[in-house]
Design an enzyme around this catalytic site. Structure first.
Site, PDB file in Angstrom:
ATOM      1  N   PRO A 132      87.251  31.029 -74.192  1.00  0.00           N
ATOM      2  CG  PRO A 132      86.479  29.159 -73.397  1.00  0.00           C
ATOM      3  CD  PRO A 132      87.326  30.242 -73.099  1.00  0.00           C
ATOM      4  CD  GLU A 144      85.056  26.572 -63.575  1.00  0.00           C
ATOM      5  OE1 GLU A 144      84.194  26.785 -64.582  1.00  0.00           O
ATOM      6  OE2 GLU A 144      85.855  25.775 -63.889  1.00  0.00           O
ATOM      7  NE  ARG A 172     103.589  33.664 -90.550  1.00  0.00           N
ATOM      8  CZ  ARG A 172     102.966  34.046 -91.629  1.00  0.00           C
ATOM      9  NH1 ARG A 172     102.139  34.470 -91.998  1.00  0.00           N
ATOM     10  NH2 ARG A 172     103.488  33.075 -92.563  1.00  0.00           N
ATOM     11  CG  ASP A 175     101.112  33.929 -95.082  1.00  0.00           C
ATOM     12  OD1 ASP A 175     101.921  33.072 -95.687  1.00  0.00           O
ATOM     13  OD2 ASP A 175     101.133  34.650 -94.154  1.00  0.00           O
TER      14      ASP A 175
HETATM   15  N1  ADE Z   1      90.883  29.453 -72.868  1.00  0.00           N
HETATM   16  C1  ADE Z   1      90.367  28.171 -72.742  1.00  0.00           C
HETATM   17  N2  ADE Z   1      90.019  27.877 -74.148  1.00  0.00           N
HETATM   18  C2  ADE Z   1      90.188  28.877 -74.987  1.00  0.00           C
HETATM   19  C3  ADE Z   1      90.015  29.194 -76.271  1.00  0.00           C
HETATM   20  N3  ADE Z   1      89.205  28.269 -76.939  1.00  0.00           N
HETATM   21  N4  ADE Z   1      90.261  30.410 -76.649  1.00  0.00           N
HETATM   22  C4  ADE Z   1      90.972  31.385 -75.989  1.00  0.00           C
HETATM   23  N5  ADE Z   1      91.102  31.205 -74.685  1.00  0.00           N
HETATM   24  C5  ADE Z   1      90.709  30.072 -74.033  1.00  0.00           C
END
Ligand code: ADE
Length: 228
Positions: free
Chosen positions: A85, A112, A150, A165
């Site tokens: 994230p 984590e 794709r 697309d």
């Molecule tokens: N791992 C956990 N959440 C994630 C996300 N939003 N994007 C990529 N990898 C992740």
């Protein structure tokens, strides 16, 4: 293109690889996808891939050695992406960019995260699929693969070409209709029944602009528009 996935859940990818366009792309050798079970690269007899964080705190951290050893087996030159994230947000432009790579390695985080030393030395790029937290990088890896594969040459036929697309030229897609001509009192727009290809193309162009303006006006700022 070759895509290597480093994960503690390789089984999750099996059904993903066995259906639809991804399966066809593998059969056509447009893409070669391999999964690497991180446990096979553990260095101790319990096949431990995670450990407690130095400094304390909740959760576990993926140990550096197994990831390092797994990456050692992957071909060069390559782009090593860690799904987290904390990465840059994935979008269509990034999908195009990754589709140009010969070898792409995707490291799926869990717990984590991964030991910082592997991230610093071996990871080229961190990618997130959106501002929310998932349990690991496996679903994000599938999202990225689906968007990238794709775009590879000869994967999509003309009938579902990427040209129409959403996000092509930075715009959303136009509305689509199929039979019947009238459904619960609502008719298909007349122009689509006219057989006039120029008029239809114009209508679709206008609709793509209208849909983008209504639903995602932010996209218009960087859309690739012509003078018309
Ligand atoms: N791992 C956990 N959440 C994630 C996300 N939003 N994007 C990529 N990898 C992740």
């Amino acid at each position: 293109m070759r895509i290597d996935i480093i994960t503690i859940f390789p089984e999750l990818f099996k059904p993903f690889l066995q259906f639809g366009i991804i399966k066809k792309a593998c059969e056509k050798n447009a893409v070669d996808i391999q999964t690497f079970d991180l446990r096979n690269y553990a260095t101790d007899k319990h096949q431990m891939v995670d450990d407690y964080p130095y400094g304390g705190g909740p959760g576990m951290v993926l140990k550096p050695e197994p990831i390092w050893r797994a990456l050692d087996e992957l071909p060069h030159p390559r782009r090593v992406v860690f799904l987290t994230p904390q990465g840059q947000t994935f979008d269509q432009e990034k999908a195009w960019e990754l589709s140009q790579e010969k070898n792409l390695a995707l490291i799926c985080g869990r717990y984590e995260g991964i030991d910082e030393r592997v991230r610093e030395k071996l990871v080229d790029e961190e990618i997130s699929i959106g501002d929310y937290v998932l349990n690991g990088g496996e679903v994000p890896a599938m999202v990225i693969m689906e968007a990238v594969i794709r775009l590879l040459p000869d994967v999509l036929g003309d009938e579902d070409s990427v040209v129409g697309d959403s996000f092509y030229q930075g715009l959303l897609d136009h509305p689509h209709y199929t039979r019947p001509e009238e459904f619960k009192g609502q008719r298909v727009p007349q122009v689509l029944l006219s057989g006039d290809h120029k008029k239809i193309a114009n209508w679709r162009k206008k609709e793509r602009l209208r849909q983008t303006l209504l639903k995602r006006p932010d996209l218009l700022k960087k859309a690739n528009l012509d003078s018309e």
